[in-house]
Write an enzyme that holds these catalytic residues in place. Structure first.
Site, PDB file in Angstrom:
ATOM      1  NE  ARG A  79     -20.606 -16.648  -4.109  1.00 36.40           N
ATOM      2  CZ  ARG A  79     -20.714 -16.843  -2.801  1.00 36.40           C
ATOM      3  NH1 ARG A  79     -21.121 -15.876  -2.005  1.00 36.40           N
ATOM      4  NH2 ARG A  79     -20.425 -18.019  -2.275  1.00 36.40           N
ATOM      5  CB  THR A 104     -24.861 -13.736   4.541  1.00 30.82           C
ATOM      6  OG1 THR A 104     -23.725 -14.536   4.294  1.00 30.82           O
ATOM      7  CG2 THR A 104     -25.529 -13.341   3.250  1.00 30.82           C
TER       8      THR A 104
HETATM    9  N1  GLY Z   1     -21.099 -17.047   1.972  1.00 29.27           N
HETATM   10  C1  GLY Z   1     -22.320 -17.695   2.206  1.00 29.27           C
HETATM   11  C2  GLY Z   1     -22.986 -18.083   0.922  1.00 29.27           C
HETATM   12  O1  GLY Z   1     -22.762 -17.461  -0.095  1.00 29.27           O
HETATM   13  O2  GLY Z   1     -23.730 -19.017   0.908  1.00 29.27           O
END
Ligand code: GLY
Length: 598
Positions: free
Chosen positions: A131, A408
């Site tokens: 992340r 996503t």
């Molecule tokens: N950007 C969407 C998530 O990570 O939930």
């Protein structure tokens, strides 16, 4: 009773009993909307015969040796070719991640981040958190004006919206630990696609046309992602990405250093300086993805392996599964009133917990064990009644002692030995911050919007957060991504995941239950119409046709606020191991998603 049993052996009386049973059973089956199997084709008996519970009639793809399910046919082809060359599931995953960065620029990325859930053929599990992180100069009030009000759009568009990207470091770490094929070989398909060009699908063309004005406004002088003649893109046009090809070649030659140091890093930092962004060379050098302990839990006889914080996905999914476990969903039937009530009320409570407790475990203590414990979850049902919808205002995150667009992307891979990969990766919104790094040719993420930029102020998915998810230097923003692997009888059973911002968790939840409780095939479960509730705002969104007219009326009478979505929910890419050991790829007909097996 004895007479009854004896009479069963008498042909005439037996016929009468059978007729009686059929007469009682049919209306019950119709009411319960149970799933029946006839000659291998599942049929739903609903109280409304015009109801179509599926988005489409697409059939699953079956393979014996390996399967790749991803958002784009080219990426899935790349993955299967790597498997056929002798690569394992992680080799294919690395190649697919880089291919998606070229063929699916709205979400595939090198300028974003994501999560891996991996289960080896021997049943060991691993998760990698790649992340993005807040830049070192990031701080909790960075999107507020002098009066403490949110500056609209600053966390979503432009240079300040980006976190420090994690995808390249993530792929390097996966390669070092698990891959068999050389790194250079895994990068080559993406380089070829960037340099020789990719033929646009209608959706990819429409997506690029949609952001044309933003692209020009935010990247003056850019030629990236724009047609040379200034016209709109069309299905069948070829998109060549020469600078992205060069960036990928640097990553191919230098690994991590090809992105976080040297020319790519210099171009990225220069791009930040052009637009008052704050990602520095030090941010890039320091970025490291992190191996984390998976969330592992049981639902009936199945074992779920899913992503821990900083994704909220795994904790929330486990909570949802455990909350509905005591209820007879199978007997009630798919989208029967009671099934829906229990699922919606579980979602309401779980998203309230998400807002209160979830954040980066490197910065805040997330009470995972308590949140997923049976005692705690039992307590959460205390104020539930079938008579009336619970009021979200009355639901707070529980007491414990002591969130898009669909942009996503998720892919699932299983290789011939049974190693399984679930990766969900993102730029956050479609095409991220809409900033393309000049000279390097890739989109930057707008993941900073996944932080709680001000307590109680919803992000782009309407999700609310608080201190646990406040911005701090090098902290990771909370996610909803839910890559998940399921075992049955200690063997690999299913690989699941989807994009969809806040709807990711509930889409994964429904897709799993559709198979485990309602007997759907993988593809049917993906095709099945979906719904979503996230505590606040207090309404249930549903895809057109997901609920019958009568169910809508009855739920409304009990106080549920229901809203039909113009957009679809979920873009699932999943794999199911069938009883004979073959693999069924289920890819979402709502997108260009495609399963390729061999
Ligand atoms: N950007 C969407 C998530 O990570 O939930």
């Amino acid at each position: 009773m004895l007479t009854f049993y004896r009479s069963l052996t008498h042909p005439k009386q037996l016929t009468v009993y059978c007729l009686l049973l059929t007469a009682c059973y049919l209306p019950l089956a119709a009411f319960c909307q149970e799933v029946k199997e006839s000659k291998g084709v599942y049929q739903f008996l609903t109280e409304d015969p015009t109801q179509k519970p599926f988005f489409s009639d697409r059939q699953g793809v079956v393979g014996k040796n390996g399967m790749v399910a991803s958002a784009h046919p080219e990426a899935s082809r790349v993955g299967v070719e790597i498997l056929q060359k002798g690569g394992n599931a992680t080799d294919a995953a690395v190649a697919v991640q880089f291919a998606l960065a070229v063929v699916h620029p709205s979400a595939g990325n090198i300028g974003g981040g994501g999560f891996l859930v991996y289960r080896t053929k021997k049943g060991k599990n691993y998760t990698l958190d790649f992340r993005e992180k807040a830049p070192l100069q990031g701080h909790k009030d960075m999107y507020l004006d002098a009066d403490g009000n949110v500056i609209q759009g600053l966390s979503m568009t432009g240079h300040l919206a980006s976190g420090v990207p994690g995808s390249v470091d993530g792929m390097v770490k996966i390669h070092q630990k698990f891959c068999k094929l050389p790194w250079t070989e895994l990068l080559q398909p993406a380089i070829d696609l960037a340099e020789k060009g990719v033929v646009l699908t209608a959706r990819e063309a429409a997506g690029l046309n949609r952001i044309k004005n933003d692209l020009k406004k935010l990247n003056p002088n850019t030629t990236y992602f724009l047609r040379q003649d200034g016209r709109d893109w069309h299905l069948g046009d070829t998109l060549i990405q020469a600078d992205l090809g060069k960036t990928l070649r640097r990553i191919q030659a230098q690994g991590r250093a090809g992105f976080y140091e040297g020319e790519t890093a210099t171009l990225l930092v220069k791009e930040m300086q052009r637009g008052k962004g704050i990602i520095s060379a030090q941010d890039l050098q320091q970025y490291q993805s992190a191996w984390r302990k998976a969330i592992v839990g049981q639902y009936k006889g199945y074992k779920l392996i899913t992503m821990p914080p900083v994704s909220s996905g795994g904790v929330a999914l486990m909570q949802l599964m455990k909350l509905v476990e005591p209820y007879p969903l199978k007997r009630w039937g798919w989208h029967a009133d009671s099934t829906l009530q229990v699922m919606i009320e579980a979602e309401r409570r779980v998203y309230a917990d998400r807002a209160k407790f979830l954040g980066d475990p490197d910065f805040v203590k997330v009470p995972i064990k308590q949140l997923t414990s049976t005692d705690y979850l039992r307590q959460r049902w205390q104020d539930f009644s079938f008579d009336k919808a619970t009021d979200s205002k009355a639901v707070k995150g529980g007491d414990i002692a002591g969130y898009e667009s669909t942009e996503t992307t998720h892919f699932s891979i299983v290789d011939k030995d049974g190693n399984a990969v679930a990766i969900t990766t993102t730029l956050n919104g479609g095409y991220g911050s809409r900033i393309v790094v000049e000279g390097a040719g890739f989109f930057m993420n707008n993941e900073m919007d996944d932080f709680s930029i001000k307590p109680g102020v919803p992000n782009m998915f309407g999700l609310i957060g608080n201190k646990a998810n406040a911005i701090a230097p090098s902290k990771r923003m909370l996610s909803s991504m839910t890559p998940t692997i399921i075992e049955k009888d200690k063997k690999l059973y299913m690989v699941v995941g989807t994009p969809g911002g806040s709807t990711i968790i509930t889409s994964v939840f429904q897709t799993i239950l559709n198979v485990l409780e309602h007997g759907m095939t993988m593809q049917q479960s993906v095709n099945a119409l979906k719904f979503h509730h996230q505590w606040l705002p207090d309404k249930t969104l549903f895809e057109n046709g997901a609920f019958t007219e009568n169910t809508i009326k009855r739920l409304q009478a009990r106080g549920y606020i229901l809203e039909m979505q113009r957009n679809t929910i979920g873009r699932m890419d999943c794999i199911l191991v069938r009883p004979d050991g073959s693999l069924e790829g289920g890819s979402d007909p709502r997108g260009d998603d495609t399963s390729v097996g061999y």
